[in-house]
Design an enzyme around this catalytic site. Structure first.
Site, short mmCIF file in Angstrom:
data_model
loop_
_atom_site.label_atom_id
_atom_site.label_comp_id
_atom_site.label_asym_id
_atom_site.label_seq_id
_atom_site.Cartn_x
_atom_site.Cartn_y
_atom_site.Cartn_z
N SER A 55 6.86 -0.97 -0.17
CA SER A 55 6.58 0.18 -1.01
C SER A 55 5.81 1.29 -0.31
CB SER A 55 5.81 -0.27 -2.25
OG SER A 55 5.47 0.84 -3.05
N GLY A 58 0.36 0.82 3.19
CA GLY A 58 -0.35 -0.44 3.34
C GLY A 58 0.59 -1.59 3.66
N GLU A 59 1.69 -1.67 2.93
CA GLU A 59 2.66 -2.74 3.17
C GLU A 59 3.38 -2.55 4.50
OE1 GLU A 59 5.12 -2.88 -0.29
OE2 GLU A 59 3.51 -3.60 -1.57
N PHE A 60 3.59 -1.30 4.90
CA PHE A 60 4.18 -1.04 6.22
C PHE A 60 3.25 -1.53 7.33
CE2 PHE A 60 4.45 2.17 9.77
CZ PHE A 60 5.54 1.57 10.40
N THR A 63 3.39 -5.15 7.84
CA THR A 63 4.73 -5.63 8.21
C THR A 63 5.08 -5.31 9.67
OG1 THR A 63 5.39 -5.15 5.92
CG2 THR A 63 7.16 -5.68 7.42
#
Length: 415
Positions: A55, A58-60, A63
């Site tokens: 999304s 932060g999630e990038f 990951t």
């Protein structure tokens, strides 16, 4: 699925009317539903593709190590699907020139757009980061190959709302071949939804794999010349929420009798800056604090002799800089019932985080850090003051190495 897509058609009709009067809304939907998918070098190799959906920024960030390993070790082509504008910008900045990566805005789970992407790019494996439930994405992912949910997390609050629609949620999540969750309580909550327990495995949070930036000696010198008084004990309060600044300012007032400390406040939401200034002025003078943006505007006037007792960081993207220069670190959202923000950044820099009793969002990490003596949990101002009189250094290198389970996760995906 039919009912879900019929409801979406109704929603599109409402949105199209609203978009006539709202340019931002129009741009948002246009950029996601009408993306160009031209014939490019990405398609020429005729290779099967992996799609990774997340999304936000932060999630990038959490990951990136996974992405790098898939590119390097598995030599796979990747499609990165991103929901937010800031996330899309961050991904483009990092991977725009990489010919093995295609970057898309997430197509908002539109049936036809999702189907077109899967058909055109021969996607055989889909990885969803954390638990975003998109029925059409999950359906086409499983129909065309295999779906994996990584870093899955399900709070009690979310579970209660999902249980109201258990019949559809259960069907959608069971499209996944494997669901890798952050903790055993998360696993139990998934099972309560009726998810096949044989699909669910527990692996450590992907945040353990993040390689956080380290500031240079030159940057440290610049901070010491303008902001941070290296002759004082620096307390950095990161991602603070309402009422937490008030608690820390009271603590600071009591403990800083001999002018030994400096307080740095980094609010979670910058729009609260004026509110925090007003709280400071209840017990301190205007000369006692300054905004970091004011210092940066006129550095010549804020050399060494002008250190302030309190600094408000009204700027994005520099929290980890201050964590690295801190003697004490408080992680916000824990003295008020928010549930806590990540403690891994200060731990990465060898700082022992101070948190309050509200840490339900980071429960598993806190539990493990507590066992190792890597965290200080406080419940009131007196406990904070007592801890600030101490001085502790911790070595967390093995902590991160031991908890980085990227290779185990990759083995689940690729066998």
């Amino acid at each position: 699925m039919i009912l879900y897509n019929l409801l979406r058609i109704l929603l599109y009709f409402i949105i199209s009317i609203l978009a006539i009067f709202n340019k931002k809304l129009l741009i948002f939907f246009k950029s996601r539903l009408f993306q160009k998918m031209g014939n490019d070098s990405f398609l020429n190799s005729n290779k099967e593709t992996i799609l990774i959906h997340f999304s936000s920024v932060g999630e990038f960030n959490l990951t990136q190590e996974l992405i790098e390993k898939i590119l390097k070790d598995k030599k796979q082509k990747l499609i990165l699907s991103v929901m937010t504008d800031t996330g899309f910008s961050a991904v483009n900045k990092k991977y725009y020139e990489n010919k093995n990566i295609k970057i898309f805005y997430f197509a908002l789970d539109d049936f036809f757009a999702i189907r077109k992407i899967y058909k055109k790019y021969k996607i055989k494996k889909t990885i969803v980061i954390e638990t975003e439930i998109w029925p059409n994405l999950y359906y086409f992912a499983s129909k065309n190959g295999e779906l994996f949910i990584i870093n899955g997390r399900l709070t009690e609050k979310k579970l209660k709302s999902y249980l109201k629609f258990k019949w559809i949620i259960k069907k959608v999540i069971n499209y996944a071949k494997k669901i890798m969750v952050q903790s055993f309580p998360d696993k139990e909550r998934y099972e309560k939804l009726g998810i096949d327990k044989n699909k669910i495995k527990v692996y450590k949070n992907l945040k353990y794999s993040i390689k956080y930036n380290k500031i240079t000696e030159e940057q440290i010198k610049k901070y010491h010349e303008t902001v941070i008084d290296k002759n004082k004990k620096v307390i950095v309060c990161g991602s603070t929420r309402p009422n937490e600044e008030k608690i820390w300012l009271e603590v600071f007032k009591q403990i800083n009798i001999n002018n030994e400390y400096q307080l740095v406040l980094v609010p979670r939401h910058l729009e609260r800056t004026s509110e925090i200034e007003n709280i400071i002025l209840e017990n301190f003078s205007k000369d006692d604090y300054l905004l970091i943006t004011q210092i940066e505007k006129d550095k010549s006037n804020y050399k060494i002799q002008n250190y302030k007792k309190i600094i408000i960081v009204d700027k994005m993207g520099v929290l980890t800089d201050f964590y690295q220069m801190a003697d004490f670190v408080f992680v916000g959202g824990t003295l008020t019932d928010i549930g806590g923000h990540s403690i891994l950044e200060p731990l990465y820099y060898g700082k022992k985080p101070i948190i309050g009793k509200y840490f339900q969002n980071i429960e598993e990490i806190v539990k493990y850090a507590k066992e190792l003596g890597f965290i200080e949990i406080v419940e009131n101002e007196n406990e904070i003051i007592e801890y600030l009189k101490k001085s502790e250094n911790i070595d967390t290198k093995t902590f991160f190495e031991k908890n980085n389970e990227i290779d185990k996760i990759l083995k689940e995906i690729f066998g």
